[in-house]
Structure formats: structure tokens, C-alpha cells
Write an enzyme that holds these catalytic residues in place. Sequence first.
Site, PDB file in Angstrom:
ATOM      1  N   ASP A  28      38.123  30.622  42.533  1.00 31.71           N
ATOM      2  CA  ASP A  28      36.792  30.294  42.008  1.00 31.71           C
ATOM      3  C   ASP A  28      36.070  29.288  42.905  1.00 31.71           C
ATOM      4  OD1 ASP A  28      34.714  30.452  40.239  1.00 31.71           O
ATOM      5  OD2 ASP A  28      35.561  29.056  38.781  1.00 31.71           O
ATOM      6  N   GLY A  29      34.749  29.404  42.927  1.00 36.57           N
ATOM      7  CA  GLY A  29      33.942  28.405  43.634  1.00 36.57           C
ATOM      8  C   GLY A  29      33.214  28.920  44.859  1.00 36.57           C
ATOM      9  N   ASN A  30      33.236  30.230  45.074  1.00 40.26           N
ATOM     10  CA  ASN A  30      32.543  30.782  46.249  1.00 40.26           C
ATOM     11  C   ASN A  30      31.038  30.494  46.208  1.00 40.26           C
ATOM     12  OD1 ASN A  30      35.001  31.888  46.820  1.00 40.26           O
ATOM     13  ND2 ASN A  30      34.422  34.007  46.348  1.00 40.26           N
ATOM     14  N   ARG A  41      24.913  33.336  47.982  1.00 42.05           N
ATOM     15  CA  ARG A  41      26.227  33.385  47.331  1.00 42.05           C
ATOM     16  C   ARG A  41      27.165  34.376  48.019  1.00 42.05           C
ATOM     17  NH1 ARG A  41      26.911  31.381  42.292  1.00 42.05           N
ATOM     18  NH2 ARG A  41      28.479  32.975  41.875  1.00 42.05           N
ATOM     19  N   SER A  73      36.252  40.017  37.628  1.00 41.01           N
ATOM     20  CA  SER A  73      36.617  40.118  36.214  1.00 41.01           C
ATOM     21  C   SER A  73      35.734  41.136  35.498  1.00 41.01           C
ATOM     22  CB  SER A  73      36.494  38.750  35.534  1.00 41.01           C
ATOM     23  OG  SER A  73      35.143  38.449  35.247  1.00 41.01           O
ATOM     24  N   ASN A  76      32.471  39.772  35.107  1.00 39.99           N
ATOM     25  CA  ASN A  76      31.615  39.570  36.281  1.00 39.99           C
ATOM     26  C   ASN A  76      30.528  40.642  36.424  1.00 39.99           C
ATOM     27  OD1 ASN A  76      34.308  38.144  38.281  1.00 39.99           O
ATOM     28  ND2 ASN A  76      32.675  37.074  37.193  1.00 39.99           N
ATOM     29  N   TRP A  77      30.622  41.716  35.610  1.00 37.76           N
ATOM     30  CA  TRP A  77      29.538  42.711  35.592  1.00 37.76           C
ATOM     31  C   TRP A  77      28.239  42.088  35.113  1.00 37.76           C
ATOM     32  CZ3 TRP A  77      29.889  47.423  37.731  1.00 37.76           C
ATOM     33  CH2 TRP A  77      31.140  48.006  37.882  1.00 37.76           C
ATOM     34  N   LEU A 203      40.902  29.639  31.661  1.00 38.59           N
ATOM     35  CA  LEU A 203      41.585  30.835  32.179  1.00 38.59           C
ATOM     36  C   LEU A 203      40.625  31.982  32.441  1.00 38.59           C
ATOM     37  CD1 LEU A 203      44.861  31.011  30.038  1.00 38.59           C
ATOM     38  CD2 LEU A 203      44.601  30.284  32.403  1.00 38.59           C
ATOM     39  N   SER A 204      39.444  31.951  31.811  1.00 42.17           N
ATOM     40  CA  SER A 204      38.457  33.026  31.992  1.00 42.17           C
ATOM     41  C   SER A 204      39.078  34.429  31.857  1.00 42.17           C
ATOM     42  CB  SER A 204      37.738  32.887  33.345  1.00 42.17           C
ATOM     43  OG  SER A 204      37.084  31.648  33.425  1.00 42.17           O
TER      44      SER A 204
HETATM   45  C1  IPE Z   1      36.802  33.951  37.084  1.00 42.19           C
HETATM   46  O1  IPE Z   1      35.770  33.198  37.643  1.00 42.19           O
HETATM   47  C2  IPE Z   1      36.826  35.306  37.718  1.00 42.19           C
HETATM   48  C3  IPE Z   1      37.240  35.349  39.104  1.00 42.19           C
HETATM   49  C4  IPE Z   1      37.609  34.348  39.850  1.00 42.19           C
HETATM   50  C5  IPE Z   1      37.269  36.668  39.699  1.00 42.19           C
HETATM   51  P1  IPE Z   1      34.315  33.131  36.974  1.00 42.19           P
HETATM   52  O2  IPE Z   1      33.519  32.278  37.873  1.00 42.19           O
HETATM   53  O3  IPE Z   1      33.826  34.490  36.701  1.00 42.19           O
HETATM   54  O4  IPE Z   1      34.632  32.413  35.595  1.00 42.19           O
HETATM   55  P2  IPE Z   1      33.662  31.624  34.615  1.00 42.19           P
HETATM   56  O5  IPE Z   1      32.467  32.482  34.378  1.00 42.19           O
HETATM   57  O6  IPE Z   1      33.296  30.339  35.288  1.00 42.19           O
HETATM   58  O7  IPE Z   1      34.490  31.396  33.393  1.00 42.19           O
HETATM   59  C1  IPE Z   2      34.622  33.223  42.530  1.00 42.22           C
HETATM   60  O1  IPE Z   2      33.528  32.479  42.894  1.00 42.22           O
HETATM   61  C2  IPE Z   2      34.460  34.689  42.836  1.00 42.22           C
HETATM   62  C3  IPE Z   2      34.185  35.507  41.652  1.00 42.22           C
HETATM   63  C4  IPE Z   2      34.112  35.101  40.419  1.00 42.22           C
HETATM   64  C5  IPE Z   2      33.957  36.914  41.884  1.00 42.22           C
HETATM   65  P1  IPE Z   2      32.220  32.381  42.000  1.00 42.22           P
HETATM   66  O2  IPE Z   2      31.282  33.439  42.450  1.00 42.22           O
HETATM   67  O3  IPE Z   2      32.535  32.393  40.557  1.00 42.22           O
HETATM   68  O4  IPE Z   2      31.683  30.969  42.437  1.00 42.22           O
HETATM   69  P2  IPE Z   2      31.022  29.861  41.511  1.00 42.22           P
HETATM   70  O5  IPE Z   2      31.969  29.623  40.371  1.00 42.22           O
HETATM   71  O6  IPE Z   2      29.716  30.402  41.045  1.00 42.22           O
HETATM   72  O7  IPE Z   2      30.898  28.670  42.403  1.00 42.22           O
HETATM   73 MG    MG Z   3      32.974  30.967  39.213  1.00 43.28          MG
END
Ligand code: IPE
Ligand code: IPE
Ligand code: MG
Length: 253
Positions: A28-30, A41, A73, A76-77, A203-204
Amino acid sequence: MISAPTPPAEGDQIDTTDLPAHVAIIMDGNGRWAKARGLPREVGHERGVEALRKTVRAAQDLGLSHLTVFSFSTENWRRPVKEVNALFGLLRLYVKQDLKRLISEGVRIRVLGTRVGLPTDILALVEEAEVKTAANDTFNLCIAFNYGGREEIVRAAQTIAADVAAGKLEAGAISEDCFSTYLDTGNLPDPDLLIRTSGELRLSNFLIWQAAYAELVFQDVLWPDFGAKHLREAVAQFQNRERRFGGLATGVA
Ligand code: IPE
Ligand code: IPE
Ligand code: MG
């Protein structure tokens, strides 16, 4: 004057004879990584793939045998189509660019999650990656893509119900072990160590059945900056935990 030696960093104090059987990572955190640099992003996600490559290498070097990464996830859709497409594009790229090398390194690839809703070319790539690496056993890489823990459990329950209806399974034989075999993780060991980057403490919907007794390690690093050092630190933290599984601490009568 001789000064005392500097104590090794936490990440260097790893007992390689007591490694977690299965490490799972919520990458997480990209997005925040990119935002902090004024970049789109999608660039954060691209750098995230680089971090994944480094992490797989580091896990192999450390002697781990099972690594599962959360890459997309079922929730994520909800993101903009442009971002969803970019994430799909990166899976394509990863499989296309890395499959040959992963095969030669003895890596077995499994993709966890529902196939429903995935574009046909992705389905073909996933199939190719799984089939071509099916005989490998040096290192197990599971990519959770279009994965949600609740969806996985419901899908397993549907298959179990169908097997019971078909007379292939007795309702009374549905134990925890039996149920586990119906999950996408099949006969894989449960994760003992679950890492989440980016400082979020949840845990998402990731491996919610399998992580029942996982040790959780939350790290402040954003995923594109993750590397061998962070993995080693997390394993060192894991090795400092006392796992009780509902029992008593060692030495307590
Ligand atoms: C969890 O991260 C899913 C993945 C890392 C693929 P999210 O960024 O989607 O989770 P939330 O929305 O902060 O809970
Ligand atoms: C994790 O990074 C990758 C996925 C969930 C697909 P994010 O895209 O959730 O990055 P943040 O949480 O918005 O920084
Ligand atoms: Mg995220």
C-alpha cells in the site's frame, strides 16, 4: 581506545532456521508516493512493480518459501477506470516481462481471487503463468489480484454447497481444514507474518480467514520505497513475538 561494536540493526538479527512459512504483504501507498512527488498515481504503481521485483528477490535470498502479495482488491474497482486500467496493465507487464525469469528460478505462481470480471487476455496470462510454473517448488509467489477475503469465502461456500448437493461431500465432514482446502490458497500454509506498508492499520479484506493467527507488522514506508531492509525488519519483528495461539506463554504452568 577500543570502542564497543555497534549492535546489528534489527533486520540483521534474523534466525534463518526459524523463518515464517508464509509471508503476506499488503502493498500500500503507491498513490501517496506519487502525490508526494507531484506525479500521477499511475507512476506510483509503476514504481510499485519495481518494489515487488526487489521484494521477491529479497524473499528468495532470505530463504522464504511462500510470499503472497495483495495487488488488486475486489474493492479497487471503485477507483477511476483510468487507474483500474493502469493496474491491469501492470499485471500484464509483470507477467510478460518476468515470467521467463521466474520459471528459470523455480518460482511457482498462483493468482488468488475471482476471475469474474477480468479481461480475457489477463485470464490467458494468468493461466499461462500458473500452468508454466505448476511443477516449480523452489519458491511460491501468490498474487492476490481481483481478490477479496469475503468474496473468496462466499465462493468456497458455494462450491462446498454444490459438492454436498452432488453427494460428493457430507455436510458433517465440513471441518476448518476441509473448508480451507476450498479457498484459493488451497493447501498452502496460513500466513504467519502479514505486513502492511504505508502506515494504514487495517486488513482491507485481505486473507481474512487465513490470517486468523498471523503476526501483523505495520510499517510506515510507502510501498515503492519498500525493499530487502524492510522485509528483514519485519521478519526480525516476527521472530521477537511470542505466538500463543490461545494457549499460555512458554514457561507458564
Ligand atoms: C488494499 O489497499 C488493497 C491493495 C493493496 C491491493 P487499499 O489502498 O485499496 O485499501 P484501503 O482502501 O486503504 O482500505
Ligand atoms: C496500493 O497503493 C496499490 C493498490 C491498492 C492497487 P494505493 O494505490 O492504495 O496507494 P495509496 O494508498 O492511495 O497511497
Ligand atoms: Mg491504498
